[in-house]
Design a protein around this motif. Structure first.
Motif, PDB file in Angstrom:
ATOM      1  N   ALA A 189      79.799  71.611  28.333  1.00 32.43           N
ATOM      2  CA  ALA A 189      79.108  73.164  27.744  1.00 32.43           C
ATOM      3  C   ALA A 189      78.615  73.838  28.890  1.00 32.43           C
ATOM      4  CB  ALA A 189      78.308  72.873  26.763  1.00 32.43           C
ATOM      5  N   HIS A 190      79.512  74.570  29.657  1.00 34.69           N
ATOM      6  CA  HIS A 190      78.981  75.450  30.805  1.00 34.69           C
ATOM      7  C   HIS A 190      79.977  76.570  31.065  1.00 34.69           C
ATOM      8  CE1 HIS A 190      81.518  72.137  32.742  1.00 34.69           C
ATOM      9  NE2 HIS A 190      82.338  73.375  33.150  1.00 34.69           N
ATOM     10  N   GLY A 191      79.439  77.684  31.730  1.00 34.25           N
ATOM     11  CA  GLY A 191      80.038  78.882  32.188  1.00 34.25           C
ATOM     12  C   GLY A 191      80.112  78.801  33.696  1.00 34.25           C
ATOM     13  N   GLU A 192      79.364  77.899  34.405  1.00 30.64           N
ATOM     14  CA  GLU A 192      79.301  77.830  35.850  1.00 30.64           C
ATOM     15  C   GLU A 192      79.384  76.315  36.295  1.00 30.64           C
ATOM     16  OE1 GLU A 192      76.777  80.513  38.023  1.00 30.64           O
ATOM     17  OE2 GLU A 192      76.772  82.024  36.189  1.00 30.64           O
ATOM     18  N   GLY A 193      80.771  75.820  35.976  1.00 31.33           N
ATOM     19  CA  GLY A 193      80.776  74.132  36.265  1.00 31.33           C
ATOM     20  C   GLY A 193      81.848  74.202  37.398  1.00 31.33           C
ATOM     21  N   ASN A 194      82.419  75.259  37.928  1.00 31.07           N
ATOM     22  CA  ASN A 194      83.334  75.062  39.108  1.00 31.07           C
ATOM     23  C   ASN A 194      82.581  74.535  40.594  1.00 31.07           C
ATOM     24  OD1 ASN A 194      85.444  75.540  40.968  1.00 31.07           O
ATOM     25  ND2 ASN A 194      85.696  77.626  40.273  1.00 31.07           N
ATOM     26  N   TYR A 195      82.502  73.265  40.442  1.00 30.71           N
ATOM     27  CA  TYR A 195      81.984  72.624  41.649  1.00 30.71           C
ATOM     28  C   TYR A 195      82.915  73.142  43.074  1.00 30.71           C
ATOM     29  CZ  TYR A 195      80.076  69.584  45.269  1.00 30.71           C
ATOM     30  OH  TYR A 195      79.525  68.990  46.518  1.00 30.71           O
ATOM     31  N   TYR A 196      82.080  73.674  44.089  1.00 32.37           N
ATOM     32  CA  TYR A 196      82.648  73.798  45.613  1.00 32.37           C
ATOM     33  C   TYR A 196      81.863  73.213  46.657  1.00 32.37           C
ATOM     34  CZ  TYR A 196      84.179  76.341  49.601  1.00 32.37           C
ATOM     35  OH  TYR A 196      84.774  76.616  50.664  1.00 32.37           O
ATOM     36  N   LEU A 207      71.639  67.194  46.368  1.00 31.81           N
ATOM     37  CA  LEU A 207      73.185  67.217  46.385  1.00 31.81           C
ATOM     38  C   LEU A 207      73.676  68.124  47.252  1.00 31.81           C
ATOM     39  CD1 LEU A 207      73.535  66.045  42.675  1.00 31.81           C
ATOM     40  CD2 LEU A 207      73.657  64.405  44.715  1.00 31.81           C
ATOM     41  N   PRO A 208      74.892  67.954  47.692  1.00 29.69           N
ATOM     42  CA  PRO A 208      75.611  68.858  48.584  1.00 29.69           C
ATOM     43  C   PRO A 208      76.419  69.634  47.903  1.00 29.69           C
ATOM     44  CG  PRO A 208      76.773  66.762  48.614  1.00 29.69           C
ATOM     45  CD  PRO A 208      75.595  66.536  48.096  1.00 29.69           C
ATOM     46  N   GLY A 209      76.793  71.030  48.189  1.00 30.53           N
ATOM     47  CA  GLY A 209      77.928  71.888  47.452  1.00 30.53           C
ATOM     48  C   GLY A 209      77.264  72.926  46.777  1.00 30.53           C
ATOM     49  N   GLY A 214      88.168  74.302  37.038  1.00 25.45           N
ATOM     50  CA  GLY A 214      88.571  74.574  38.507  1.00 25.45           C
ATOM     51  C   GLY A 214      87.793  73.803  39.565  1.00 25.45           C
ATOM     52  N   SER A 215      87.018  73.292  39.289  1.00 31.54           N
ATOM     53  CA  SER A 215      86.259  72.432  40.380  1.00 31.54           C
ATOM     54  C   SER A 215      87.227  71.824  41.609  1.00 31.54           C
ATOM     55  CB  SER A 215      85.292  71.183  39.984  1.00 31.54           C
ATOM     56  OG  SER A 215      86.027  70.276  39.532  1.00 31.54           O
ATOM     57  N   VAL A 216      86.708  71.682  42.833  1.00 30.53           N
ATOM     58  CA  VAL A 216      87.348  71.387  43.826  1.00 30.53           C
ATOM     59  C   VAL A 216      87.714  69.880  43.615  1.00 30.53           C
ATOM     60  CG1 VAL A 216      85.505  70.710  45.206  1.00 30.53           C
ATOM     61  CG2 VAL A 216      87.695  71.114  46.306  1.00 30.53           C
ATOM     62  N   ALA A 217      88.929  69.286  43.926  1.00 28.42           N
ATOM     63  CA  ALA A 217      89.244  67.824  43.734  1.00 28.42           C
ATOM     64  C   ALA A 217      89.033  67.199  42.379  1.00 28.42           C
ATOM     65  CB  ALA A 217      88.522  66.947  44.968  1.00 28.42           C
ATOM     66  N   ASP A 218      88.876  68.362  41.192  1.00 24.73           N
ATOM     67  CA  ASP A 218      88.503  68.030  39.826  1.00 24.73           C
ATOM     68  C   ASP A 218      87.155  66.965  39.714  1.00 24.73           C
ATOM     69  OD1 ASP A 218      91.217  68.852  39.154  1.00 24.73           O
ATOM     70  OD2 ASP A 218      92.178  66.773  39.387  1.00 24.73           O
ATOM     71  N   ILE A 219      86.541  67.454  40.566  1.00 27.66           N
ATOM     72  CA  ILE A 219      85.196  66.759  40.525  1.00 27.66           C
ATOM     73  C   ILE A 219      84.184  67.144  39.484  1.00 27.66           C
ATOM     74  CG2 ILE A 219      82.603  66.756  41.888  1.00 27.66           C
ATOM     75  CD1 ILE A 219      84.252  66.796  44.582  1.00 27.66           C
ATOM     76  N   ALA A 220      83.706  66.061  38.629  1.00 29.32           N
ATOM     77  CA  ALA A 220      82.796  66.217  37.571  1.00 29.32           C
ATOM     78  C   ALA A 220      81.393  65.681  37.966  1.00 29.32           C
ATOM     79  CB  ALA A 220      83.320  65.533  36.445  1.00 29.32           C
ATOM     80  N   THR A 228      82.596  68.698  54.070  1.00 37.57           N
ATOM     81  CA  THR A 228      81.678  67.980  52.773  1.00 37.57           C
ATOM     82  C   THR A 228      82.598  67.214  51.796  1.00 37.57           C
ATOM     83  OG1 THR A 228      80.259  69.875  53.078  1.00 37.57           O
ATOM     84  CG2 THR A 228      80.010  68.451  51.034  1.00 37.57           C
ATOM     85  N   LEU A 229      83.604  67.805  51.670  1.00 38.98           N
ATOM     86  CA  LEU A 229      84.672  66.966  50.640  1.00 38.98           C
ATOM     87  C   LEU A 229      84.995  65.588  51.070  1.00 38.98           C
ATOM     88  CD1 LEU A 229      86.106  66.742  48.074  1.00 38.98           C
ATOM     89  CD2 LEU A 229      87.961  68.249  49.103  1.00 38.98           C
ATOM     90  N   ALA A 230      85.385  65.679  52.495  1.00 36.77           N
ATOM     91  CA  ALA A 230      85.689  64.454  53.374  1.00 36.77           C
ATOM     92  C   ALA A 230      84.784  63.564  53.182  1.00 36.77           C
ATOM     93  CB  ALA A 230      86.285  64.658  54.744  1.00 36.77           C
ATOM     94  N   ARG A 231      83.718  63.873  53.296  1.00 34.46           N
ATOM     95  CA  ARG A 231      82.192  62.956  53.472  1.00 34.46           C
ATOM     96  C   ARG A 231      82.118  62.344  52.068  1.00 34.46           C
ATOM     97  NH1 ARG A 231      79.426  66.225  56.088  1.00 34.46           N
ATOM     98  NH2 ARG A 231      78.347  67.170  54.270  1.00 34.46           N
ATOM     99  N   LEU A 232      82.119  63.213  51.056  1.00 33.69           N
ATOM    100  CA  LEU A 232      82.005  62.730  49.939  1.00 33.69           C
ATOM    101  C   LEU A 232      82.975  61.575  49.275  1.00 33.69           C
ATOM    102  CD1 LEU A 232      81.512  65.972  47.705  1.00 33.69           C
ATOM    103  CD2 LEU A 232      79.786  64.509  48.375  1.00 33.69           C
ATOM    104  N   GLU A 233      84.288  61.700  49.913  1.00 34.41           N
ATOM    105  CA  GLU A 233      85.573  60.664  49.673  1.00 34.41           C
ATOM    106  C   GLU A 233      84.801  59.579  50.449  1.00 34.41           C
ATOM    107  OE1 GLU A 233      87.759  61.034  47.662  1.00 34.41           O
ATOM    108  OE2 GLU A 233      88.352  62.823  47.450  1.00 34.41           O
TER     109      GLU A 233
END
Length: 232
Positions: A141-148, A98-100, A174-180, A153-158
């Motif tokens: 339940a995470h400490g490193e879930g801030n997707y970047y 997966l990208p990112g 704080g993940s970019v574009a509220d991505i979960a 790449t974001l434009a391609r995902l969209e």
């Protein structure tokens, strides 16, 4: 549908995933140790959460070199379903499936709480039992879930509708574009930080995660192999 639950040194959500499969879809499920070199019998591969290899270096950075991950790559290329949850998502990112990348939560604190997600794309094998735009309750339940990812790449995902889940309301990391959660371009590999396996019964606070497992089963039954198996 044969389901594999991968187990790395430090995995701690493998049992949750195993029990979720038993509880929701009642399909054959097995634990698979990270040194395994053959996943050919499995139709769905779950890469669970936890702290693989103690999260040394970066989350998932060592687990990506486990022998089983080459088999996961082969399975993904063959069109089989792969679901990476929390640390499993991090492993899929480190493996290039997966990208990112993942960064530490913007609060620099571990977050463990119920979270509201919006189903951004219900036209995937993992989300067909949800409604588009539906709000669901899935815990994190995470400490490193801030997707970047970078802007390209974001434009391609969209554009490819690879963003499957977004945080609704508060963004806990704080993940970019509220991505979960995102998929690969083919749509058969999903990585997400929230834990659907911890939301499969109202006794757990939510049963909204159950439909992710039923969605995959329905999708698999729609494949040639699934249809042939069901017809036996």
């Amino acid at each position: 549908m044969n389901v594999a639950v991968l187990v790395f040194p430090g995995s701690n959500c493998d049992i949750d995933c195993y029990k979720a499969v038993e509880h929701t879809i009642r399909q054959p499920v097995e634990y698979v140790w990270h040194q395994a070199t053959d996943l050919s019998k499995f139709d769905l591969i779950l890469v669970p959460g936890g702290f693989s290899y103690g999260d040394y270096l970066r989350c998932g950075a060592i687990a990506r070199f486990s022998p089983v991950m080459e088999e996961v790559r082969k399975a993904a290329e063959a069109g089989k379903y792969v679901l990476g949850i929390c640390n499993g998502f991090q492993i899929l990112l480190e493996s290039g499936l997966l990208p990112g990348a993942m960064r530490r939560n913007n609060s620099l604190k571990f977050k463990c709480a119920p979270t509201t997600l919006e189903v951004a794309n219900n036209d995937t094998a993992f989300t067909r039992d949800y409604a588009a735009g539906e709000k669901i309750q899935i815990p994190i339940a995470h400490g490193e879930g801030n997707y970047y990812c970078d802007d390209e790449t974001l434009a391609r995902l969209e554009a490819n509708r690879q963003i499957v889940f977004r945080y609704s309301g508060e963004n806990p990391n704080g993940s970019v574009a509220d991505i979960a959660g995102i998929t690969n371009e083919r749509g058969n590999v999903l990585g997400m930080m929230p834990h659907p396996e911890r939301a499969v019964d109202t006794l757990l606070g939510s049963s909204d995660g159950k439909r992710m497992f039923t969605s995959v089963l329905t999708a698999w039954r729609g494949t040639a192999h699934g249809a042939a198996t069901a017809g036996r």
